[in-house]
Design a protein around this motif. Structure first.
Motif, PDB file in Angstrom:
ATOM      1  N   GLU A  10       6.909  88.672  14.072  1.00 20.40           N
ATOM      2  CA  GLU A  10       8.285  88.812  13.624  1.00 20.40           C
ATOM      3  C   GLU A  10       9.219  87.852  14.359  1.00 20.40           C
ATOM      4  OE1 GLU A  10       9.479  92.838  13.910  1.00 20.40           O
ATOM      5  OE2 GLU A  10       8.018  93.577  12.448  1.00 20.40           O
ATOM      6  N   GLU A  11       9.162  87.838  15.690  1.00 18.07           N
ATOM      7  CA  GLU A  11      10.101  87.039  16.460  1.00 18.07           C
ATOM      8  C   GLU A  11       9.621  85.605  16.645  1.00 18.07           C
ATOM      9  OE1 GLU A  11      10.971  88.924  20.110  1.00 18.07           O
ATOM     10  OE2 GLU A  11      11.948  90.653  19.193  1.00 18.07           O
ATOM     11  N   GLY A  12       8.323  85.339  16.501  1.00 13.52           N
ATOM     12  CA  GLY A  12       7.804  83.991  16.679  1.00 13.52           C
ATOM     13  C   GLY A  12       7.606  83.640  18.142  1.00 13.52           C
ATOM     14  N   GLY A  13       7.271  82.376  18.389  1.00 13.70           N
ATOM     15  CA  GLY A  13       6.963  81.944  19.744  1.00 13.70           C
ATOM     16  C   GLY A  13       8.139  81.252  20.416  1.00 13.70           C
ATOM     17  N   CYS A  14       7.872  80.758  21.620  1.00 12.29           N
ATOM     18  CA  CYS A  14       8.905  80.095  22.412  1.00 12.29           C
ATOM     19  C   CYS A  14       8.418  78.691  22.755  1.00 12.29           C
ATOM     20  CB  CYS A  14       9.173  80.887  23.688  1.00 12.29           C
ATOM     21  SG  CYS A  14      10.401  80.134  24.774  1.00 12.29           S
ATOM     22  N   LEU A  15       9.202  77.679  22.385  1.00 13.40           N
ATOM     23  CA  LEU A  15       8.866  76.289  22.651  1.00 13.40           C
ATOM     24  C   LEU A  15       9.840  75.746  23.686  1.00 13.40           C
ATOM     25  CD1 LEU A  15       7.169  73.772  21.938  1.00 13.40           C
ATOM     26  CD2 LEU A  15       8.883  73.237  20.204  1.00 13.40           C
ATOM     27  N   ARG A  16       9.298  75.275  24.814  1.00 11.70           N
ATOM     28  CA  ARG A  16      10.145  74.752  25.880  1.00 11.70           C
ATOM     29  C   ARG A  16       9.794  73.294  26.142  1.00 11.70           C
ATOM     30  NH1 ARG A  16       9.649  78.252  31.068  1.00 11.70           N
ATOM     31  NH2 ARG A  16       7.443  78.228  30.502  1.00 11.70           N
ATOM     32  N   ARG A  17      10.792  72.506  26.469  1.00  7.24           N
ATOM     33  CA  ARG A  17      10.597  71.114  26.836  1.00  7.24           C
ATOM     34  C   ARG A  17      10.819  70.965  28.333  1.00  7.24           C
ATOM     35  NH1 ARG A  17      14.151  66.325  24.267  1.00  7.24           N
ATOM     36  NH2 ARG A  17      15.720  67.200  25.671  1.00  7.24           N
ATOM     37  N   LEU A  18       9.789  70.524  29.031  1.00  7.55           N
ATOM     38  CA  LEU A  18       9.841  70.356  30.475  1.00  7.55           C
ATOM     39  C   LEU A  18      10.046  68.868  30.773  1.00  7.55           C
ATOM     40  CD1 LEU A  18       6.809  72.674  31.343  1.00  7.55           C
ATOM     41  CD2 LEU A  18       9.221  73.287  31.113  1.00  7.55           C
ATOM     42  N   HIS A  19      11.240  68.519  31.192  1.00  8.44           N
ATOM     43  CA  HIS A  19      11.608  67.117  31.388  1.00  8.44           C
ATOM     44  C   HIS A  19      10.866  66.527  32.580  1.00  8.44           C
ATOM     45  CE1 HIS A  19      13.967  63.537  31.029  1.00  8.44           C
ATOM     46  NE2 HIS A  19      14.511  63.680  32.245  1.00  8.44           N
ATOM     47  N   ARG A  20      10.357  65.302  32.394  1.00  9.44           N
ATOM     48  CA  ARG A  20       9.639  64.537  33.410  1.00  9.44           C
ATOM     49  C   ARG A  20       8.442  65.296  33.976  1.00  9.44           C
ATOM     50  NH1 ARG A  20      11.952  59.914  34.679  1.00  9.44           N
ATOM     51  NH2 ARG A  20      10.662  59.715  36.551  1.00  9.44           N
ATOM     52  N   ARG A  21       7.785  66.059  33.157  1.00 11.52           N
ATOM     53  CA  ARG A  21       6.557  66.758  33.542  1.00 11.52           C
ATOM     54  C   ARG A  21       5.356  66.034  32.942  1.00 11.52           C
ATOM     55  NH1 ARG A  21       7.159  72.191  34.941  1.00 11.52           N
ATOM     56  NH2 ARG A  21       9.097  72.418  36.124  1.00 11.52           N
ATOM     57  N   LYS A  22       4.376  65.736  33.780  1.00  7.76           N
ATOM     58  CA  LYS A  22       3.159  65.064  33.335  1.00  7.76           C
ATOM     59  C   LYS A  22       2.059  66.094  33.080  1.00  7.76           C
ATOM     60  CE  LYS A  22       4.369  61.259  36.464  1.00  7.76           C
ATOM     61  NZ  LYS A  22       3.935  60.462  37.635  1.00  7.76           N
ATOM     62  N   ILE A  23       1.105  65.694  32.275  1.00  8.05           N
ATOM     63  CA  ILE A  23      -0.044  66.560  32.014  1.00  8.05           C
ATOM     64  C   ILE A  23      -1.198  66.190  32.933  1.00  8.05           C
ATOM     65  CG2 ILE A  23      -1.739  67.282  30.292  1.00  8.05           C
ATOM     66  CD1 ILE A  23       0.342  66.766  28.140  1.00  8.05           C
ATOM     67  N   GLN A  24      -1.597  64.928  32.908  1.00 13.77           N
ATOM     68  CA  GLN A  24      -2.731  64.476  33.715  1.00 13.77           C
ATOM     69  C   GLN A  24      -2.767  62.957  33.688  1.00 13.77           C
ATOM     70  OE1 GLN A  24      -6.745  65.163  32.208  1.00 13.77           O
ATOM     71  NE2 GLN A  24      -7.362  65.964  34.190  1.00 13.77           N
ATOM     72  N   SER A  25      -3.305  62.356  34.728  1.00 11.99           N
ATOM     73  CA  SER A  25      -3.483  60.905  34.754  1.00 11.99           C
ATOM     74  C   SER A  25      -4.556  60.491  33.762  1.00 11.99           C
ATOM     75  CB  SER A  25      -3.869  60.443  36.158  1.00 11.99           C
ATOM     76  OG  SER A  25      -2.841  60.717  37.087  1.00 11.99           O
ATOM     77  N   VAL A  26      -4.388  59.312  33.169  1.00 15.47           N
ATOM     78  CA  VAL A  26      -5.384  58.787  32.231  1.00 15.47           C
ATOM     79  C   VAL A  26      -6.512  58.165  33.045  1.00 15.47           C
ATOM     80  CG1 VAL A  26      -5.822  57.215  30.321  1.00 15.47           C
ATOM     81  CG2 VAL A  26      -3.589  58.336  30.521  1.00 15.47           C
ATOM     82  N   PRO A  27      -7.750  58.628  32.890  1.00 16.71           N
ATOM     83  CA  PRO A  27      -8.863  58.092  33.684  1.00 16.71           C
ATOM     84  C   PRO A  27      -9.028  56.586  33.477  1.00 16.71           C
ATOM     85  CG  PRO A  27      -9.521  60.107  32.556  1.00 16.71           C
ATOM     86  CD  PRO A  27      -8.180  59.727  32.013  1.00 16.71           C
ATOM     87  N   GLY A  28      -9.142  55.857  34.569  1.00 16.71           N
ATOM     88  CA  GLY A  28      -9.391  54.429  34.509  1.00 16.71           C
ATOM     89  C   GLY A  28      -8.169  53.569  34.313  1.00 16.71           C
ATOM     90  N   LEU A  29      -6.989  54.182  34.201  1.00 14.17           N
ATOM     91  CA  LEU A  29      -5.756  53.410  33.991  1.00 14.17           C
ATOM     92  C   LEU A  29      -4.720  53.839  35.023  1.00 14.17           C
ATOM     93  CD1 LEU A  29      -5.525  53.528  30.087  1.00 14.17           C
ATOM     94  CD2 LEU A  29      -6.222  51.594  31.491  1.00 14.17           C
ATOM     95  N   ASP A  30      -4.573  53.055  36.064  1.00 17.45           N
ATOM     96  CA  ASP A  30      -3.618  53.383  37.118  1.00 17.45           C
ATOM     97  C   ASP A  30      -2.187  53.337  36.586  1.00 17.45           C
ATOM     98  OD1 ASP A  30      -5.729  53.566  38.876  1.00 17.45           O
ATOM     99  OD2 ASP A  30      -5.522  51.501  39.607  1.00 17.45           O
TER     100      ASP A  30
END
Length: 498
Positions: free
Chosen positions: A410-430
């Motif tokens: 009924e109420e649905g979900g919650c979408l948040r934007r986290l500014h300047r937040r990284k997920i993970q480094s890309v392997p092999g690319l500094d």
């Protein structure tokens, strides 16, 4: 009639009780010696047999437990063809638990190479085929996943069957790979299979094969030989009877008290979208932008692009109230209805791209000596799974991460934007890392963006405010004192360097 001597009878019986190896009739000692020698050899062979049996059992236990690895020895002693023949009978080796070769893929008979040869110069054909092969390899890495690989369930129970990765086309007969039973000796082996959205059958059934339900949703196979039963199971086919471009069916596979359920994915194969990357940046990338009332800044952008990339194609989507004609070498301007917004303009511009990648820039950017589109392309080619690579505009490294929490129906979900937040480094690319959003300066795969697109309902508030004011004045002039203007995201006039 000859008279029987009781003592002789008793003596002969006593000799017999000693065993056949010690019988000596009429006092022949040589026979007794020969008998002892034979008995000694018998004991020797028995000891050797029991010793070799124990060593074999110990070796099997060591291999199955992982204490002893014989893979390298097998590769050195047996050619690959011999190993395939040996493992084709009986229980398959444990390594078949991984990706399993499908019997349903037919060899391609179309003469694509011959067709290319008619329209491509001989000295260019080989290079064209090489580029096409590399593009297709990257396409498979990008579009396919390891979860689509066929994996078999080995017989922890007596049943072996595909866990995942069995894909068939709608209304097309396909062999179910990997079906087998591994069980001890029985008088009769009997299995049954059933489906809901298709029919089952067995290819090349011979007279005497006990198969019931051919061409029906339930199939029963029985045999007094386990080898024969598994041979029949290796030829079981499935054909969907309901057309749907993407669906699934469940197979119930049972033997005695054991039962397993596995899925069959039914879908039409996709035609790969491949772009010829060519040999330089001009054949790989198109620069795209969307403009609105900023022709001075747009012309500065075009001039800076031509300074560093004189041959690259530029596409402009324009939704200005009074469009101005913008012309130039390898430049295309597409006029839209007024104030349609950023995302509508992006959709239009991307729809006209014919290269593998496009570089999106705002109309107030300026190319500089540090602008290197080639670096973006290098990253995308190195990591085919990436769809978008973002860069910095001056010192601005705007990026963010999205976090979605599912709510109730009924109420649905919650979408948040986290500014300047990284997920993970890309392997092999500094210096590269995964994020969910980047600044409006990015290189993207054309086919990936077209699959997703941009929502035209999302617009910049400033354009909506201009349209409201134009309608209010009824003259097309703009009242920049509208109360909404302070809340809008007015794009800065000063050009930005990338």
């Amino acid at each position: 009639m000859e008279r029987v001597d009781p003592e002789k009878v008793t003596r002969d019986v006593s000799f017999i009780k000693r065993g056949p190896c010690q019988m000596c009739v009429n006092g022949e000692n040589e026979s007794l010696l020969l008998g002892r020698q034979i008995y000694g050899l018998y004991e020797l062979f028995l000891s050797l047999f029991l010793t070799s049996l124990c060593v074999t059992a110990l070796g099997i236990y060591a291999i199955q437990s992982g204490f002893l690895d014989v893979t390298d020895v097998t590769k050195r002693l047996l050619p690959s063809s011999t190993r395939r023949v040996q493992f084709s009978k009986g229980r398959p080796p444990n390594r078949n638990i991984g990706p399993f070769p499908s019997k349903n893929r037919s060899s391609c008979s179309c003469e694509g190479y011959a067709l290319n040869a008619k329209h491509v110069a001989v000295d260019e054909l080989e290079d064209l085929q090489r580029r096409r092969s590399e593009e297709y390899r990257q396409y498979q890495l990008r579009m396919g996943t390891k979860m689509e690989s066929l994996i078999l369930a080995q017989s922890n129970s007596p049943l072996q069957y595909p866990i995942q990765g069995f894909v068939v086309e709608p209304l097309t007969k396909s062999v179910i790979p990997g079906l087998a039973v591994h069980a001890q000796k029985r008088r009769l082996y009997k299995v049954s299979l059933s489906v809901k959205k298709g029919v089952l059958s067995v290819d090349d059934v011979l007279e005497g094969d006990k198969v019931e339900g051919l061409g029906q949703s339930e199939l029963i196979i029985s045999s007094s030989s386990l080898t024969h039963l598994n041979d029949l199971l290796s030829r079981v086919t499935y054909t969907s009877t309901i057309y749907h471009i993407k669906s699934k069916d469940l197979v119930n596979f049972s033997f005695e008290e054991y039962e397993a359920i596995f899925s069959i994915e039914i879908k039409r194969p996709s035609v790969p979208v491949l772009y010829d990357p060519g040999e330089d940046i001009n054949s790989q990338v198109t620069i795209a932008t969307k403009t609105f009332l900023r022709y001075d800044e747009l012309n500065i952008l075009i001039k800076s692009i031509r300074q560093f990339y004189p041959e690259i194609k530029i596409i402009i989507a324009d939704d200005s109230l009074e469009p101005q004609n913008v012309t130039g070498y390898k430049l295309e301007q597409y006029i839209m209805p007024p104030t349609q917004g950023w995302f509508a303009g992006r959709n239009l511009a991307v729809s006209q791209v014919t290269t593998k990648y496009f570089l999106w820039v705002d109309d107030d950017y300026i190319f500089s000596n540090s602008t290197r589109i080639e670096k973006f392309v290098e990253i995308m080619e190195k990591v085919p799974e990436l769809d978008v690579v973002g860069g910095a505009v001056g010192r601005d490294q705007f990026f963010f991460r999205l976090k979605y929490e599912e709510g109730d129906e009924e109420e649905g979900g919650c979408l948040r934007r986290l500014h300047r937040r990284k997920i993970q480094s890309v392997p092999g690319l500094d210096g590269c890392f995964f994020v969910d959003g980047v600044v409006n300066y990015f290189l993207a795969r054309t086919d990936a963006v077209r699959r997703v697109g941009f929502d035209p309902f999302l617009k910049r508030d400033f354009q909506s405010a201009i349209r409201r004011n134009a309608n209010k004045a009824n003259t097309g002039t703009l009242d920049f004192q509208d109360e909404k203007m302070e809340e809008t995201n007015w794009p800065i006039i000063t050009s930005r360097t990338i």
